[in-house]
Scaffold this active site. Structure first.
Site, PDB file in Angstrom:
ATOM      1  N   ASP A  44      -7.911 -22.332  16.248  1.00  0.00           N
ATOM      2  CA  ASP A  44      -7.045 -22.153  17.408  1.00  0.00           C
ATOM      3  C   ASP A  44      -7.793 -21.524  18.590  1.00  0.00           C
ATOM      4  OD1 ASP A  44      -4.863 -21.690  19.101  1.00  0.00           O
ATOM      5  OD2 ASP A  44      -3.562 -21.114  17.445  1.00  0.00           O
ATOM      6  N   ASP A 110       2.944 -24.930  21.451  1.00  0.00           N
ATOM      7  CA  ASP A 110       3.671 -24.608  20.220  1.00  0.00           C
ATOM      8  C   ASP A 110       5.079 -25.178  20.216  1.00  0.00           C
ATOM      9  OD1 ASP A 110       1.461 -23.169  19.415  1.00  0.00           O
ATOM     10  OD2 ASP A 110       2.347 -21.206  19.822  1.00  0.00           O
TER      11      ASP A 110
END
Length: 194
Positions: A44, A110
């Site tokens: 990430d 997200d």
């Protein structure tokens, strides 16, 4: 039970949660993941933006992912490599290239457990399908079914029909079907969906 196990890190100094990540320890971390028997690495972007100093060029976006790919190639274990940098630089066009070697790449920010988020993400996937193939997939983020939440877990806010549509849409997209719920709290409906 045939389940695979994955873990999470970042090419930056810290993860999104503020924990130590892989920056300047890529070889060591890849070897540790292999020794521990992990099957999946979500990598990430998070704090790497501070390392890149605002450079959003394609070369800068690709650099940390190519570096970890080289480290993963040195270990004696197949580890699914998931690039997570929210679709920057049209990652679907280069994430599966031999230099980067991603098995999947996040195409969006997200996901949240509401219809607006689900619908927006699904609609944004148009045109990405031509970059997916066996071993290389567009990833519109995890499944939001069952008991979900970051630290504040709760039953998903998606209705039962929205959850069915969610699973169906991700299947139509050939997206990774990543279980994002608390598996110790599976109810019969969620188990049947999965």
């Amino acid at each position: 039970k045939g389940l695979k196990i994955g873990l999470y890190s970042s090419p930056g100094p810290t993860t999104c949660g503020g924990y130590t990540a892989s920056y300047q320890h890529e070889d060591q971390d890849a070897q540790t993941y292999a020794n521990w028997g992990f099957d999946y690495l979500k990598y990430d972007w998070c704090s790497y933006g501070n390392v890149a100093h605002g450079d959003n060029s394609l070369a800068a976006l690709q650099k940390p992912y190519a570096l970890m790919r080289k480290s993963l190639d040195k270990v004696n274990r197949d580890i699914v490599y998931s690039l997570c940098q929210y679709g920057m630089g049209d990652v679907w066009k280069w994430g599966g290239s031999p230099e980067i070697g991603g098995n999947c790449w996040r195409t969006t920010g997200d996901i949240e457990d509401n219809w607006g988020s689900l619908h927006s993400i699904y609609e944004s996937q148009v045109g990405h399908e031509k970059y997916a193939k066996p071993g290389h997939w567009n990833d519109p983020d995890m499944l939001m079914v069952g008991v979900v939440g970051k630290g504040n877990t709760h039953p998903t806010h998606l209705t039962p029909n929205e959850q069915i549509l969610h699973i169906t849409m991700w299947s139509l997209l050939s997206a990774p079907l990543l279980i994002g719920c608390d598996m110790t709290r599976l109810d019969p409906f969620t188990t049947a969906l999965l």
